[in-house]
Write a protein that holds these residues in place. Structure first.
Motif, short mmCIF file in Angstrom:
data_model
loop_
_atom_site.label_atom_id
_atom_site.label_comp_id
_atom_site.label_asym_id
_atom_site.label_seq_id
_atom_site.Cartn_x
_atom_site.Cartn_y
_atom_site.Cartn_z
N CYS A 93 0.83 -1.19 0.00
CA CYS A 93 0.00 0.00 0.00
C CYS A 93 0.88 1.25 0.00
O CYS A 93 1.76 1.40 0.83
CB CYS A 93 -0.89 -0.03 1.24
N HIS A 95 0.04 4.24 0.61
CA HIS A 95 -0.32 5.24 1.62
C HIS A 95 0.36 4.98 2.95
O HIS A 95 0.64 5.91 3.70
CB HIS A 95 -1.83 5.27 1.82
N HIS A 96 0.58 3.71 3.26
CA HIS A 96 1.17 3.36 4.57
C HIS A 96 2.44 2.54 4.46
O HIS A 96 3.06 2.23 5.47
CB HIS A 96 0.15 2.60 5.41
N CYS A 164 -2.61 -2.30 6.70
CA CYS A 164 -2.73 -0.93 7.23
C CYS A 164 -4.08 -0.72 7.89
O CYS A 164 -4.22 0.09 8.79
CB CYS A 164 -2.47 0.10 6.14
ZN ZN Z 1 -2.80 1.69 3.48
#
Ligand code: ZN
Length: 201
Positions: A93, A95-96, A164
């Motif tokens: 991911c 984003h994380h 996440c």
């Molecule tokens: Zn994430």
């Protein structure tokens, strides 16, 4: 870890972007300090180098040209739906920077030619092994197959678990997220989509 990939008789070595190992190691050491750890304690001594090496593997799809896997096709009269189910994948991911993983299901309706089933799995892997979001992964697999095989339609469904979300308690443990992308007959023809959904059950 070897980055050489054997494809048919050729050995393709991913080129382009390499992970800068020294820089990644420095960053991991810095992160350890930022979270209040002592990077010189026994258990952490090799961690920066280990994590830096791991990123090369995690991002191996970034340098892997997915179109290449579908460059060899076979001419065939068959124009019924081809469905490859339960293709396992691991991704990261963006984003994380935590893993998400699960299964991809890919269907297409041939338009004069097909590819080997294993090549579909390679396309999934090439797009998964890079910083991703599940929605884009789904679309990219669909677009790649549509753009190279030029079938009458493509359907991609991905079911994934996101660490996440699970680790941070946003989502109940083990619940999964499903995304889908359709093109051609899967979009325009009710019957085709119903047949696909039926096969997916
Ligand atoms: Zn994430």
């Amino acid at each position: 870890m070897s980055v050489d990939k054997k494809l048919d008789n050729k050995v393709i070595t991913p080129v382009a972007r390499e992970v800068d190992q020294d820089r990644a190691e420095r960053a991991i050491r810095e992160l350890l300090e930022a979270i209040g750890e002592d990077p010189s304690r026994d258990g952490l001594l090799d961690t920066p180098a280990r994590v830096a090496r791991m990123w090369t593997e995690v991002l191996s799809g970034t340098n892997n040209d997915p179109d290449h896997h579908l460059s060899k096709t076979f001419d065939i009269e068959h124009d019924e739906m081809v469905l490859v189910r339960d293709i396992p994948f691991d991704s990261m991911c963006e984003h994380h920077m935590l893993p998400f993983f699960g299964k991809a299901h890919v269907a297409y309706i041939p338009n004069g030619h097909i590819t080997r089933l294993s090549k579909i799995a390679r396309v999934v892997d090439a797009y998964a092994r890079r910083l991703q979001v599940q929605e884009r992964l789904t679309d990219e697999i669909k677009d790649c197959i549509q753009g190279t095989l030029n079938p009458k339609g493509v359907a991609v469904v991905i079911e994934a678990q996101h660490l996440c979300m699970q680790m941070r308690g946003v989502q109940k443990q083990h619940s999964s997220t499903t995304t889908s992308a359709f093109s051609g007959l899967f979009m325009s023809d009710e019957k085709t989509r119903a047949e696909f959904m039926n096969l997916m059950k």
